[in-house]
Design a protein around this motif. Structure first.
Motif, PDB file in Angstrom:
ATOM      1  N   GLU A 113       0.875  -1.178   0.000  1.00  0.00           N
ATOM      2  CA  GLU A 113       0.000   0.000   0.000  1.00  0.00           C
ATOM      3  C   GLU A 113       0.909   1.223   0.000  1.00  0.00           C
ATOM      4  O   GLU A 113       1.452   1.628   1.033  1.00  0.00           O
ATOM      5  N   ALA A 114       1.089   1.823  -1.171  1.00  0.00           N
ATOM      6  CA  ALA A 114       2.006   2.958  -1.274  1.00  0.00           C
ATOM      7  C   ALA A 114       1.402   4.239  -0.707  1.00  0.00           C
ATOM      8  O   ALA A 114       2.120   5.077  -0.150  1.00  0.00           O
ATOM      9  N   HIS A 115       0.085   4.394  -0.833  1.00  0.00           N
ATOM     10  CA  HIS A 115      -0.582   5.641  -0.420  1.00  0.00           C
ATOM     11  C   HIS A 115      -1.355   5.380   0.868  1.00  0.00           C
ATOM     12  O   HIS A 115      -2.427   4.790   0.842  1.00  0.00           O
ATOM     13  N   ARG A 116      -0.796   5.853   1.979  1.00  0.00           N
ATOM     14  CA  ARG A 116      -1.401   5.553   3.282  1.00  0.00           C
ATOM     15  C   ARG A 116      -1.923   6.787   3.993  1.00  0.00           C
ATOM     16  O   ARG A 116      -2.155   6.765   5.207  1.00  0.00           O
ATOM     17  N   SER A 117      -2.115   7.854   3.276  1.00  0.00           N
ATOM     18  CA  SER A 117      -2.718   9.028   3.888  1.00  0.00           C
ATOM     19  C   SER A 117      -4.193   8.743   4.166  1.00  0.00           C
ATOM     20  O   SER A 117      -4.809   7.881   3.527  1.00  0.00           O
ATOM     21  N   VAL A 118      -4.755   9.478   5.118  1.00  0.00           N
ATOM     22  CA  VAL A 118      -6.156   9.260   5.472  1.00  0.00           C
ATOM     23  C   VAL A 118      -7.038  10.196   4.651  1.00  0.00           C
ATOM     24  O   VAL A 118      -6.580  11.243   4.173  1.00  0.00           O
ATOM     25  N   PRO A 119      -8.312   9.845   4.451  1.00  0.00           N
ATOM     26  CA  PRO A 119      -9.230  10.758   3.765  1.00  0.00           C
ATOM     27  C   PRO A 119      -9.312  12.097   4.481  1.00  0.00           C
ATOM     28  O   PRO A 119      -9.057  12.213   5.688  1.00  0.00           O
ATOM     29  N   ASP A 120      -9.672  13.125   3.721  1.00  0.00           N
ATOM     30  CA  ASP A 120      -9.659  14.495   4.236  1.00  0.00           C
ATOM     31  C   ASP A 120     -10.906  14.773   5.066  1.00  0.00           C
ATOM     32  O   ASP A 120     -11.790  15.532   4.679  1.00  0.00           O
ATOM     33  N   GLU A 121     -10.972  14.137   6.221  1.00  0.00           N
ATOM     34  CA  GLU A 121     -12.022  14.387   7.203  1.00  0.00           C
ATOM     35  C   GLU A 121     -11.371  14.648   8.552  1.00  0.00           C
ATOM     36  O   GLU A 121     -10.370  14.020   8.898  1.00  0.00           O
ATOM     37  N   GLN A 122     -11.962  15.562   9.321  1.00  0.00           N
ATOM     38  CA  GLN A 122     -11.348  15.976  10.563  1.00  0.00           C
ATOM     39  C   GLN A 122     -11.112  14.799  11.514  1.00  0.00           C
ATOM     40  O   GLN A 122     -10.057  14.692  12.144  1.00  0.00           O
ATOM     41  N   ARG A 123     -12.092  13.899  11.609  1.00  0.00           N
ATOM     42  CA  ARG A 123     -11.955  12.781  12.536  1.00  0.00           C
ATOM     43  C   ARG A 123     -10.785  11.891  12.146  1.00  0.00           C
ATOM     44  O   ARG A 123     -10.033  11.430  13.005  1.00  0.00           O
ATOM     45  N   TYR A 124     -10.619  11.643  10.848  1.00  0.00           N
ATOM     46  CA  TYR A 124      -9.510  10.813  10.397  1.00  0.00           C
ATOM     47  C   TYR A 124      -8.175  11.499  10.654  1.00  0.00           C
ATOM     48  O   TYR A 124      -7.187  10.851  11.025  1.00  0.00           O
ATOM     49  N   HIS A 125      -8.125  12.809  10.476  1.00  0.00           N
ATOM     50  CA  HIS A 125      -6.892  13.536  10.784  1.00  0.00           C
ATOM     51  C   HIS A 125      -6.590  13.475  12.283  1.00  0.00           C
ATOM     52  O   HIS A 125      -5.427  13.350  12.691  1.00  0.00           O
ATOM     53  N   ASP A 126      -7.634  13.564  13.114  1.00  0.00           N
ATOM     54  CA  ASP A 126      -7.443  13.456  14.563  1.00  0.00           C
ATOM     55  C   ASP A 126      -6.901  12.078  14.939  1.00  0.00           C
ATOM     56  O   ASP A 126      -6.003  11.960  15.785  1.00  0.00           O
ATOM     57  N   MET A 127      -7.424  11.029  14.308  1.00  0.00           N
ATOM     58  CA  MET A 127      -6.930   9.679  14.572  1.00  0.00           C
ATOM     59  C   MET A 127      -5.478   9.543  14.145  1.00  0.00           C
ATOM     60  O   MET A 127      -4.669   8.908  14.835  1.00  0.00           O
ATOM     61  N   SER A 128      -5.137  10.144  13.016  1.00  0.00           N
ATOM     62  CA  SER A 128      -3.770  10.077  12.520  1.00  0.00           C
ATOM     63  C   SER A 128      -2.804  10.731  13.508  1.00  0.00           C
ATOM     64  O   SER A 128      -1.734  10.199  13.811  1.00  0.00           O
ATOM     65  N   ARG A 129      -3.195  11.890  14.022  1.00  0.00           N
ATOM     66  CA  ARG A 129      -2.331  12.588  14.978  1.00  0.00           C
ATOM     67  C   ARG A 129      -2.208  11.815  16.293  1.00  0.00           C
ATOM     68  O   ARG A 129      -1.124  11.731  16.871  1.00  0.00           O
ATOM     69  N   ARG A 130      -3.320  11.254  16.759  1.00  0.00           N
ATOM     70  CA  ARG A 130      -3.304  10.586  18.055  1.00  0.00           C
ATOM     71  C   ARG A 130      -2.524   9.279  18.023  1.00  0.00           C
ATOM     72  O   ARG A 130      -1.738   8.981  18.922  1.00  0.00           O
ATOM     73  N   PHE A 131      -2.710   8.494  16.969  1.00  0.00           N
ATOM     74  CA  PHE A 131      -2.187   7.121  16.964  1.00  0.00           C
ATOM     75  C   PHE A 131      -0.963   6.939  16.069  1.00  0.00           C
ATOM     76  O   PHE A 131      -0.389   5.857  16.033  1.00  0.00           O
ATOM     77  N   GLY A 132      -0.560   7.983  15.365  1.00  0.00           N
ATOM     78  CA  GLY A 132       0.694   7.954  14.639  1.00  0.00           C
ATOM     79  C   GLY A 132       0.802   6.861  13.599  1.00  0.00           C
ATOM     80  O   GLY A 132      -0.144   6.613  12.851  1.00  0.00           O
ATOM     81  N   PRO A 133       1.955   6.175  13.534  1.00  0.00           N
ATOM     82  CA  PRO A 133       2.162   5.175  12.478  1.00  0.00           C
ATOM     83  C   PRO A 133       1.130   4.060  12.468  1.00  0.00           C
ATOM     84  O   PRO A 133       0.863   3.474  11.420  1.00  0.00           O
ATOM     85  N   VAL A 134       0.526   3.747  13.621  1.00  0.00           N
ATOM     86  CA  VAL A 134      -0.508   2.711  13.654  1.00  0.00           C
ATOM     87  C   VAL A 134      -1.653   3.068  12.711  1.00  0.00           C
ATOM     88  O   VAL A 134      -2.241   2.201  12.060  1.00  0.00           O
TER      89      VAL A 134
END
Length: 382
Positions: A113-134
């Motif tokens: 999976e080369a593209h692992r960015s999250v969809p552009d939604e606030q909740r997904y961005h919050d999850m990305s910040r909180r849980f990092g590489p996971v």
């Protein structure tokens, strides 16, 4: 997921006096793969944009750009559930083909999976910040079965009673042996990957709905979850619907596999409701042993041993599956599902789970992962 739905108090489990069947719904997550390379393709938004009508309404955005989720309407019986599953898979597959991708029912990213960015939604961005590489692991896909249990107090008790049997359900759905193009040695690599999330795993025991709610609030306060929709335990009272949601399984390779799992889960829920009404004590099993049983199910699938949580000892998987069938047969009969489910279990006994089938195809084709993906794509819409 949306806000909680306040459930009514009626209980609709079928009995001799009240034969109304428990309703069903299924959420299936799929990967969108490059037909040439097998790599995950970040085209979910285009696929959903290509869907029309009911299929568009029944699709959901997921946590990876390479995933699409299809959600069936509520169904009273397995026949109608099957029709919905077939229609939604075919619609999603056509939409995938329109943008150059293959829809594949597989539990974990098989190649990369080369593209692992999250969809552009606030909740997904919050999850990305909180849980990092996971939060940026390769995509995984599950099958979530909803069974109508509108009394929330009862739903919590159902989850308690389901705990000893959910590793068996997990083993029956194992469909993700591959990672990075190789066999991981686990029947469900998805299960291993998800263990990195702090709010995923066996459902704890709760004394009541109030106890459940208080625990969820404490976990949100502690920062383990962002909100109640992040309760990802293997069984839970749904945050959005008046149901018990069983979410332990990999997405199934075929519609028939999904129908089998849905029928067994509904029968299990109906069976434990009978037990609760009869005053049968909830089985109290240590959390560490439940976790061990789930690890064994993810590793062996149905091709080795499973831990019998009634005794704490390993047993051949198919012996425990036979015990599960014997336990739920009265509920299968009440729902009119007995003959269908017994046939499907015999088929699975002959053919193996999705993981077994993938390994068989891989061995027959010189460890060629592309042959496995061709096989999976054909099974997804067969």
């Amino acid at each position: 997921m949306g806000p909680s739905v306040k459930p009514p108090t009626a209980i609709t489990a079928p009995t001799a006096a009240n034969p109304t069947p428990l309703t069903l719904g299924v959420e299936e997550e799929f990967l969108l793969l490059d037909p040439a390379t097998g790599e995950s393709m970040p085209v979910a938004e285009q696929v959903r944009g290509t869907l029309t009508g009911t299929a568009r309404e029944q699709s959901r955005q997921e946590f990876r750009h390479s995933m699409v989720e299809m959600v069936t309407p509520v169904s009273p019986d397995l026949g109608r559930l099957r029709d919905h599953l077939v229609a939604l898979r075919r619609a999603a597959a056509r939409a995938g083909e329109a943008v150059g991708a293959r829809l594949v029912a597989v539990g974990a990213t098989p190649v990369c999976e080369a593209h692992r960015s999250v969809p552009d939604e606030q909740r997904y961005h919050d999850m990305s910040r909180r849980f990092g590489p996971v939060a940026h692991d390769p995509a995984v896909c599950g099958c979530h079965v909803h069974v109508g249990v509108p009394d929330r107090e009862l739903a919590v008790q159902v989850c308690n009673h389901l705990r000893p049997w959910l590793p068996v359900v997990q083993a029956l759905t194992a469909n993700s042996p591959l990672h990075d193009g190789r066999d991981t040695g686990h029947a469900s690599w998805r299960s291993m990957q998800l263990q990195r999330w702090p709010s995923i795993g066996p459902t704890p025991h709760f004394d009541s709905a109030a106890d459940y709610d208080a625990t969820v609030r404490e976990l949100i306060t502690a920062g383990i979850m962002l909100d109640e929709a992040m309760v990802y335990w293997y069984a839970r009272p749904s945050a959005s619907y008046p149901t018990v949601e069983v979410r332990v399984g990999d997405v199934c390779p075929t519609v028939d596999d999904t129908v089998l799992v849905a029928g067994l889960v509904r029968a299990l829920v109906a069976t434990v409701i009978d037990d609760i009404r009869a005053g049968t004590p909830v089985p109290r099993v240590r959390d560490c042993l439940v976790a061990a049983a789930h690890w064994r199910a993810a590793h062996d699938g149905v091709d080795g041993d499973l831990v019998d949580l009634r005794t704490g000892r390993p047993r051949p998987a198919w012996g425990l599956i036979d015990d599960l069938l014997a336990t739920v047969t009265p509920a299968l009969t009440r729902h009119g599902d007995r003959d269908l489910i017994l046939r499907e279990v015999q088929r699975l006994r002959r053919e193996g789970t999705g993981a077994t089938r993938q390994r068989r195809v891989m061995a027959a084709n010189g460890d060629d992962v592309h042959a496995v993906l061709d096989h999976l794509a054909a099974q997804t819409v067969a």
